[in-house]
Design a protein around this motif. Structure first.
Motif, PDB file in Angstrom:
ATOM      1  N   SER A 162       0.846  -1.284  -0.008  1.00 29.29           N
ATOM      2  CA  SER A 162       0.160   0.100  -0.007  1.00 29.29           C
ATOM      3  C   SER A 162       0.991   1.297   0.078  1.00 29.29           C
ATOM      4  CB  SER A 162      -0.842   0.083   1.270  1.00 29.29           C
ATOM      5  OG  SER A 162      -0.156   0.317   2.537  1.00 29.29           O
ATOM      6  N   THR A 166       4.612   1.135   1.570  1.00 32.22           N
ATOM      7  CA  THR A 166       5.770   1.331   0.617  1.00 32.22           C
ATOM      8  C   THR A 166       6.632   2.662   1.281  1.00 32.22           C
ATOM      9  OG1 THR A 166       4.429   2.859  -0.904  1.00 32.22           O
ATOM     10  CG2 THR A 166       4.884   0.605  -1.440  1.00 32.22           C
ATOM     11  N   LYS A 188       3.367  -7.817  -5.603  1.00 32.10           N
ATOM     12  CA  LYS A 188       3.455  -6.662  -4.413  1.00 32.10           C
ATOM     13  C   LYS A 188       4.804  -7.139  -3.582  1.00 32.10           C
ATOM     14  CE  LYS A 188      -1.412  -5.412  -4.068  1.00 32.10           C
ATOM     15  NZ  LYS A 188      -2.329  -4.814  -3.267  1.00 32.10           N
ATOM     16  N   ARG A 191       7.851  -5.930  -5.171  1.00 36.88           N
ATOM     17  CA  ARG A 191       8.165  -4.571  -5.146  1.00 36.88           C
ATOM     18  C   ARG A 191       8.622  -4.341  -3.745  1.00 36.88           C
ATOM     19  NH1 ARG A 191      10.190  -0.650  -5.979  1.00 36.88           N
ATOM     20  NH2 ARG A 191       9.216   1.416  -6.700  1.00 36.88           N
ATOM     21  N   HIS A 309       1.112   4.221  -8.196  1.00 39.85           N
ATOM     22  CA  HIS A 309       0.755   3.128  -9.213  1.00 39.85           C
ATOM     23  C   HIS A 309       0.035   3.633 -10.374  1.00 39.85           C
ATOM     24  CE1 HIS A 309      -1.073  -0.877  -9.988  1.00 39.85           C
ATOM     25  NE2 HIS A 309      -2.167  -0.238 -10.494  1.00 39.85           N
ATOM     26  N   GLU A 310      -0.674   4.841 -10.317  1.00 42.34           N
ATOM     27  CA  GLU A 310      -1.511   5.162 -11.522  1.00 42.34           C
ATOM     28  C   GLU A 310      -1.823   6.672 -11.064  1.00 42.34           C
ATOM     29  OE1 GLU A 310      -5.103   3.852 -14.715  1.00 42.34           O
ATOM     30  OE2 GLU A 310      -4.858   2.628 -12.792  1.00 42.34           O
ATOM     31  N   HIS A 329      -3.416  -2.659  -6.603  1.00 43.36           N
ATOM     32  CA  HIS A 329      -2.294  -1.478  -6.753  1.00 43.36           C
ATOM     33  C   HIS A 329      -1.223  -1.611  -5.818  1.00 43.36           C
ATOM     34  CE1 HIS A 329      -4.795  -0.199  -3.636  1.00 43.36           C
ATOM     35  NE2 HIS A 329      -3.884   0.820  -3.144  1.00 43.36           N
ATOM     36  N   THR A 330      -0.153  -1.220  -6.264  1.00 39.77           N
ATOM     37  CA  THR A 330       1.031  -1.033  -5.189  1.00 39.77           C
ATOM     38  C   THR A 330       1.497   0.447  -5.111  1.00 39.77           C
ATOM     39  OG1 THR A 330       1.801  -3.108  -6.083  1.00 39.77           O
ATOM     40  CG2 THR A 330       3.311  -1.768  -4.943  1.00 39.77           C
ATOM     41  N   GLY A 331       1.369   1.098  -4.071  1.00 40.34           N
ATOM     42  CA  GLY A 331       1.644   2.224  -3.848  1.00 40.34           C
ATOM     43  C   GLY A 331       0.524   3.096  -4.035  1.00 40.34           C
ATOM     44  N   LYS A 332       0.521   4.439  -4.619  1.00 39.16           N
ATOM     45  CA  LYS A 332      -0.546   5.243  -4.230  1.00 39.16           C
ATOM     46  C   LYS A 332      -1.058   5.268  -5.990  1.00 39.16           C
ATOM     47  CE  LYS A 332      -1.273   8.052  -1.539  1.00 39.16           C
ATOM     48  NZ  LYS A 332      -1.926   8.092  -0.316  1.00 39.16           N
ATOM     49  N   LEU A 333      -2.577   5.807  -5.707  1.00 38.93           N
ATOM     50  CA  LEU A 333      -3.241   6.354  -7.006  1.00 38.93           C
ATOM     51  C   LEU A 333      -3.453   7.927  -6.823  1.00 38.93           C
ATOM     52  CD1 LEU A 333      -5.768   3.423  -6.338  1.00 38.93           C
ATOM     53  CD2 LEU A 333      -4.328   3.646  -8.367  1.00 38.93           C
TER      54      LEU A 333
END
Length: 337
Positions: A162, A166, A188, A191, A309-310, A329-333
């Protein structure tokens, strides 16, 4: 142009609102009055807004904004200062900033208490800077200011892929700590390993208590950063090292669980639970100041980086929420107006 003596036209801005709780489609693009820079605040022209699990809970009707906060979601943004209220020093119109919010970030403009505004760190783009405020403030305040993670200790992070996870991996590694993570996919976990996690647990297939004990020679985790809540409560106690600290910051696994106090007592452990959004403004300002002092130099040096992520248009907030709920997802949207 209005004639002499006519009332000025009130400018409206686009924002994502939640007319009634529901699924991702409950998010509606609407027009709201332009925010004003009142004393002690600044108005930011939003370049990007971070999407957080708390936004999903608010959309579902489970996490109302604190009194006085905007009703529409969004807990962090980056952008350019548009206006400065009376009594605000050290912040100038045109300055590129990011900010921790009480709400209202899913919009073209947002008013922010000056104490919750941060400069965009050197080497970070204006849009990706929106991925930093909520995660940095959450991790720093809980793992370091509250739980006091020390060099050589092991931090167990639930939800390592998340945005919170991360960031926690990177900051813990900078502090000289080891990191274990749980996540739901091999991608995930890979990463997380790239960011510095050493103990990788797929919670769909493995028992994190057994895996962490094996990796630490039976000692366990010194600090547990938990977003799950009730479902993991007893196992978090089981995985805890002597004098360990559990910090609960989320309730994805429920609000009520059974706790063996004797087991916690035997380990001389501490169970802590916090929420960032509802804290008084002065507490948030103190956290933001500490992040600026301790975390921002690490970001500027490239040792901690936002993981994005996106990036989606603001009008596609519903799709961002759907991705968040899928946990794919991995990381932030991020959302861009």
């Amino acid at each position: 142009m209005p004639g002499a003596g006519a009332a000025p036209t009130l400018r409206c801005v686009r924002a994502i609102t939640v007319p009634s709780p529901g699924g991702p489609d409950a998010l509606v693009l609407a027009e709201l009055p332009d925010p004003v820079a009142t004393p002690g605040t600044v108005v930011v022209r939003v370049a990007a807004a971070g999407v957080n699990r708390a936004d999903v809970l608010q959309r579902q009707g489970h996490y109302p904004p604190p009194p006085g906060a905007p009703e529409h979601p969004g807990l962090e943004v980056s952008g350019t200062v548009e206006a400065v209220g009376e009594g605000v020093g050290g912040i100038a119109v045109g300055q590129e900033v990011c900010a921790l919010l009480d709400g209202g970030g899913y919009a073209e403009f947002v008013a922010v208490p000056a104490g919750q505004v941060l400069p965009v760190p050197a080497g970070v783009g204006l849009v990706e800077a929106a991925a930093l405020p909520e995660t940095a403030c959450t991790v720093w305040s809980n793992v370091f200011m509250l739980a006091g993670l020390r060099p050589g200790e092991l931090l167990l992070v639930h939800g390592g892929g998340s945005g919170i996870g991360t960031a926690a991996i990177q900051l813990a590694r900078c502090a000289g700590a080891r990191v274990a993570v749980t996540a739901g996919s091999a991608a995930k976990l890979q990463r997380c390993a790239e960011l510095g996690a050493e103990v990788l647990v797929n919670y769909r297939e493995q028992d994190f208590v057994a895996e962490v004990r094996e990796a630490t020679g039976g000692r366990g985790a010194d600090v547990v950063l938990d977003v799950v809540g009730a479902k993991y409560l007893q196992r978090n106690v089981e995985v805890l090292a002597p004098n360990g600290r559990i910090v609960v910051i989320g309730l994805q696994g429920g609000t009520r669980g059974e706790l063996d106090l004797g087991r916690l007592l035997a380990k001389r452990g501490a169970l802590l639970a916090t929420s960032l959004r509802a804290r008084p403004a002065e507490e948030k300002a103190a956290i933001v100041a500490s992040v600026a002092e301790h975390v921002w130099p690490l970001v500027a040096a490239g040792r901690v980086r936002p993981v994005v992520h996106e990036v989606l248009p603001l009008a596609e907030a519903a799709r961002a929420h759907a991705v968040m709920e899928e946990s794919s997802h991995t990381g932030k949207l991020l959302l861009v107006p």
